[in-house]
Design a protein around this motif. Structure first.
Motif, short mmCIF file in Angstrom:
data_model
loop_
_atom_site.label_atom_id
_atom_site.label_comp_id
_atom_site.label_asym_id
_atom_site.label_seq_id
_atom_site.Cartn_x
_atom_site.Cartn_y
_atom_site.Cartn_z
N LEU B 47 89.89 -35.53 -118.59
CA LEU B 47 91.36 -35.32 -117.19
C LEU B 47 91.99 -36.78 -117.91
O LEU B 47 93.13 -36.55 -117.46
CB LEU B 47 90.24 -35.01 -115.93
CG LEU B 47 91.64 -34.74 -114.98
CD1 LEU B 47 92.62 -33.80 -115.03
CD2 LEU B 47 91.24 -35.23 -114.05
N THR B 48 90.89 -37.84 -117.92
CA THR B 48 91.90 -39.11 -118.04
C THR B 48 92.17 -39.36 -119.77
O THR B 48 93.54 -39.97 -119.29
CB THR B 48 90.47 -40.60 -117.88
OG1 THR B 48 89.83 -40.08 -116.98
CG2 THR B 48 90.93 -41.56 -118.60
N ALA B 51 95.82 -37.48 -119.23
CA ALA B 51 96.24 -38.14 -118.07
C ALA B 51 96.88 -39.12 -118.71
O ALA B 51 98.14 -39.76 -118.87
CB ALA B 51 95.87 -38.79 -116.76
N ALA B 52 96.03 -39.88 -119.43
CA ALA B 52 96.50 -41.08 -120.29
C ALA B 52 97.33 -41.14 -121.38
O ALA B 52 98.91 -41.68 -121.67
CB ALA B 52 95.21 -41.95 -121.25
N VAL B 54 99.62 -38.30 -121.39
CA VAL B 54 100.93 -37.83 -120.59
C VAL B 54 101.08 -39.17 -120.32
O VAL B 54 103.11 -39.33 -120.32
CB VAL B 54 100.93 -37.62 -119.29
CG1 VAL B 54 101.73 -37.24 -118.45
CG2 VAL B 54 100.07 -35.69 -120.07
N LEU B 55 100.81 -40.52 -119.53
CA LEU B 55 101.43 -41.90 -119.39
C LEU B 55 101.78 -42.08 -120.83
O LEU B 55 103.07 -42.23 -120.38
CB LEU B 55 100.29 -42.22 -118.91
CG LEU B 55 100.61 -44.03 -117.66
CD1 LEU B 55 101.77 -43.07 -116.42
CD2 LEU B 55 99.49 -44.30 -116.92
#
Lengths: 397, 411
Positions: B47-48, B51-52, B54-55
């Motif tokens: 997940l991290t 998210a990273a 995407v960010l």
């Protein structure tokens, strides 16, 4: 109000009696209100007040038609307006569904243990909640107009999805004669058959759930219902010889043809409404979950539920009680905010109404029509949401 | 602090577990934090990473757009159009004085009831750089930057002066609160006088200045009409409560655009006057219904005993309302009222849609219509979004601050 008053030595002067004061206050109030209304009534020109102008031929065309076919010569202004209402309802429905999904995901992500995920969710909420919806809508529209390729250089995903500055085109089911060459209305028959099978499946599901509650033996109610529905759908589809076909979009010259075409106006309106409302719903979901006692989460962990089970079986069902009333408010806002379609020239009810007013005058009548339409749609949304709300609160012991 | 054991023998003091954890070296704590919050399990790690990614993509996209792809000339060339549009140039100094007045109020308010935090300084610094960047681009408008920085200076000066006064209750503190409060109440008419007492007419309010005028008019007017409406709706007198309910429900039944339609086509016959004034009236009347609903919620949340107690000590109904009920109700309803204020701030863009009034978004449309900038509409709208976002974000931060300040002493 003073029913059990003890005998008074001297009668209270009339002017100090509460009942008289209330009466006098209301009298003055009613008089002033009536005067204000009378003033408005007199200053408006009501000699031509009436709704017959709605029956005359429209004299203008509306875009964004779907499942309807109207033109400005034969159809009346009222018909055109109803086409606009239908366009509004479509946009509102899609935006409500999408924003709810988005809002729940972001709201839950906001409370994630994962720092990066919760920060991303917060970023989303802070950006979209604090910018005007109008600007979001025109921005999405601008991205379509300027950022997307011309239809000659369309982005083609496997001949099924197309993306260009004319909007999005995707496959869509359409009635077809099928193997036996049946008339097209057999697609409707199939839909009715599907509904019947669905009802049967729901009945079986309910009975199995009942049995599971009584005996404690797992009955797999959901899976059984799903299997029955799927088998029934496939069999009826084959028996009718395939009454519905999937229609893939194609490009004819500089236009999309066939399939489902989502034009940039509709997309901009729906995407804008979804992002804006989604950010509000995310905050509502977050607040609803945070309002639950921590013990609920800990208890779910203690009995060994997975993260997903904890969320769907323990947290969200309880949080819904607090969430639904606020979310209902947001849905009503979606309905009213859909009028911003005007900014991208999507022919929703408000825009069509202003066009009618432009052609025929009668601003006051058109305003009555507009406000009553919005109130009716709001009323329907409230009734449906109250139904859900009642279902959620019934579970409370 | 006071009962800190002074005669503790030298050596290690045993603290409660959470304090104990905090005493370990930073590197250990940092590693633990990263592990707990970013890489707790395989799923969590995935997940991290997602998210990273995407960010990272977002960041790259934004940076690429802002510094490489975008043509910001549409903003710098049209800055006056966007800011004040048709406002007469020779009266421009009134705008700067008005801006200084607003910044003075912000400084006084913060100095009296709150305090600048690190984030507030950061916010001021970033917006200062933003404004100076836009103004300095092209070179001719050095003075605008100077005026802006002067206004910021006025804000800090006012803050520094008022924040000196001790917060303990006393005659000076009371005087300070009265003066600043009075200034705040009088600020809207004062600002209008500053802007319009010269050659500029109300019709020439344009661009961002129009947003800055419309929103306070809507908010203040909404409160002035909305508070009596809320009280009226809760009244025991049937005619009053019914008409107030009808007002609130009818106004909330139609979207703001519908009411602006009324301002354009129907109100002309009823009240006449400038279109912009009619739009202001509609904004106030519209906001009032929502404000009234916010306050009604607070009125209902108050225990009935408050009213009865006021009655018992011999206050009249008006006195009870003024001294007991409304102060409490208004305090409870600050969050929803600020929420409405932010909503009306964002809704000021709507006057552009069907009315021939040009606020910031409308003037952005005019800028796009220029031949040279026909492909730069995304830049223009992003600029508009950023400007609105900054003000709305500031309002929501102030609201959180007020909530915290009021929540502490009173519960």
């Amino acid at each position: 109000m003073s029913a059990a008053a003890p005998p008074e030595p001297a009668p209270v002067p009339l002017i100090h009696r509460r009942s008289f004061r209330n009466f006098a206050t209301q009298g003055v109030y009613v008089a002033i209100t009536a005067l204000a209304f009378a003033y408005v009534f007199v200053s408006l020109d009501l000699r031509e007040f009436g709704f017959t102008f709605l029956g005359e031929p429209a004299g203008f065309a509306v875009g964004s038609q779907w499942l309807v076919d109207v033109d400005g010569v034969t159809n009346s202004r009222l018909t055109m307006y109803l086409v606009g209402v239908w366009a509004s309802i479509r946009a509102v429905l899609v935006a409500i569904v999408l924003s709810t999904i988005l809002g729940v995901i972001v709201g839950v992500a906001r409370l994630s243990n994962n720092w990066l995920v919760s920060q991303l969710a917060m970023l989303f909420v802070e950006i979209f909640r604090n910018t005007p919806l109008l600007v979001q809508i025109v921005l999405v529209y601008a991205v379509f107009l300027v950022g997307m390729p011309l239809i000659q250089d369309v982005i083609n995903v496997g001949d099924f999805f197309y993306l260009s500055n004319r909007g999005v085109a995707m496959p869509w089911p359409v009635p077809s004669g099928g193997l036996w060459g049946l008339p097209h209305w057999f697609a409707g028959v199939w839909v009715l058959v599907l509904l019947a099978i669905g009802a049967v499946a729901m009945l079986i599901r309910a009975r199995r759930q009942e049995q599971e509650r009584e005996t404690g033996i797992p009955m797999n109610a959901n899976r059984r219902a799903f299997t029955i529905f799927t088998i029934g759908a496939v069999i009826s589809y084959l028996v009718l010889g395939g009454p519905v076909a999937i229609d893939a979009p194609i490009i004819e010259g500089t236009k999309y043809a066939e399939g489902m075409v989502i034009n940039p106006e509709f997309a901009a309106l729906v995407v804008g409404l979804t992002l804006y409302t989604g950010s509000f719903i995310a905050e509502i979901v977050r607040a609803g979950i945070q309002a639950l006692p921590r013990g609920q989460s800990e208890a779910a962990n203690a009995v060994g539920l997975s993260n997903y089970q904890r969320l769907t079986l323990v947290i969200l069902p309880q949080a819904l009680r607090q969430i639904i009333p606020s979310v209902t408010n947001q849905f009503l806002n979606v309905n009213k905010n859909s009028s911003l379609a005007y900014a991208v020239l999507y022919d929703d009810l408000f825009r069509v109404a202003t066009v009618v007013q432009n052609k025929a005058g009668h601003a006051l009548e058109m305003f009555f029509v507009i406000i009553i339409t919005y109130m009716i749609i709001s009323f329907i949304i409230s009734v449906i949401m109250n139904f859900f709300n009642a279902r959620v609160t019934v579970h409370e012991v | 602090m006071a009962d800190m054991p002074m005669q503790q023998p030298p050596g290690r003091i045993i603290l409660p577990p959470h304090r104990e954890r905090a005493r370990r070296p930073f590197s250990v704590r940092a590693r633990e934090w990263v592990r707990r919050n970013l890489f707790p399990s395989t799923g969590g790690t995935l997940l991290t990473i997602a998210a990273a990614v995407v960010l990272g993509l977002l960041l790259i996209g934004v940076l690429w757009f802002v510094f490489i792809d975008a043509n910001w000339r549409i903003i710098t060339v049209n800055r006056w159009l966007l800011f004040a549009g048709g406002f007469p140039r020779e009266e421009a100094w009134r705008l700067w004085v008005g801006m200084g007045f607003v910044f003075l109020l912000i400084g006084l308010t913060y100095g009296t009831w709150s305090s600048f935090g690190r984030r507030d300084h950061l916010f001021v610094a970033v917006s200062g750089v933003f404004v100076v960047f836009i103004m300095a681009h092209g070179g001719t408008a050095i003075w605008s930057s100077v005026w802006f920085l002067l206004a910021v200076g006025v804000m800090y000066l006012a803050y520094a002066l008022t924040a000196r006064i001790p917060r303990e209750l006393g005659p000076i503190r009371t005087l300070q609160q009265r003066v600043v409060g009075g200034l705040l109440i009088a600020s809207l008419p004062l600002a209008l006088v500053i802007l319009l007492s010269g050659g500029a007419s109300v019709r020439q309010l344009d661009g961002f200045v129009l947003n800055l005028v419309l929103a306070p008019v809507g908010i203040v007017g909404g409160l002035v009409i909305g508070i009596p409406l809320a009280i009226g709706r809760a009244s025991t007198m049937k005619t009053i409560s019914w008409t107030c309910t009808a007002y609130i429900e009818v106004v909330r039944g139609a979207p703001l655009l519908g009411w602006l339609f009324v301002a354009l086509f129907i109100l002309d016959d009823v009240i006449g006057g400038e279109l912009i004034v009619r739009a202001m009236v509609v904004m106030a009347v519209f906001t009032a219904a929502y404000m009234a609903e916010s306050i009604r919620g607070a009125l209902q949340a108050l225990p009935r005993g408050q009213f009865e107690a006021a009655h018992a000590v011999g206050l009249s109904r008006m006195q009870a309302l003024r001294l007991i009920i409304m102060p409490q109700a208004l305090r409870i309803s600050i969050p929803p009222i600020v929420g409405q204020a932010i909503a009306i701030w964002k809704d000021t863009t709507l006057v552009t849609i069907i009315l021939p009034l040009r606020e910031l978004k409308g003037n952005a449309d005019s800028a796009i219509a220029q031949r040279e900038f026909i492909d730069d509409r995304i830049e223009a709208y992003i600029f508009v979004a950023v400007v609105f976002w900054a003000v709305a974000f500031m309002m929501s931060r102030i609201s959180q601050r007020i909530e915290r300040t009021l929540g502490v002493g009173e519960r």
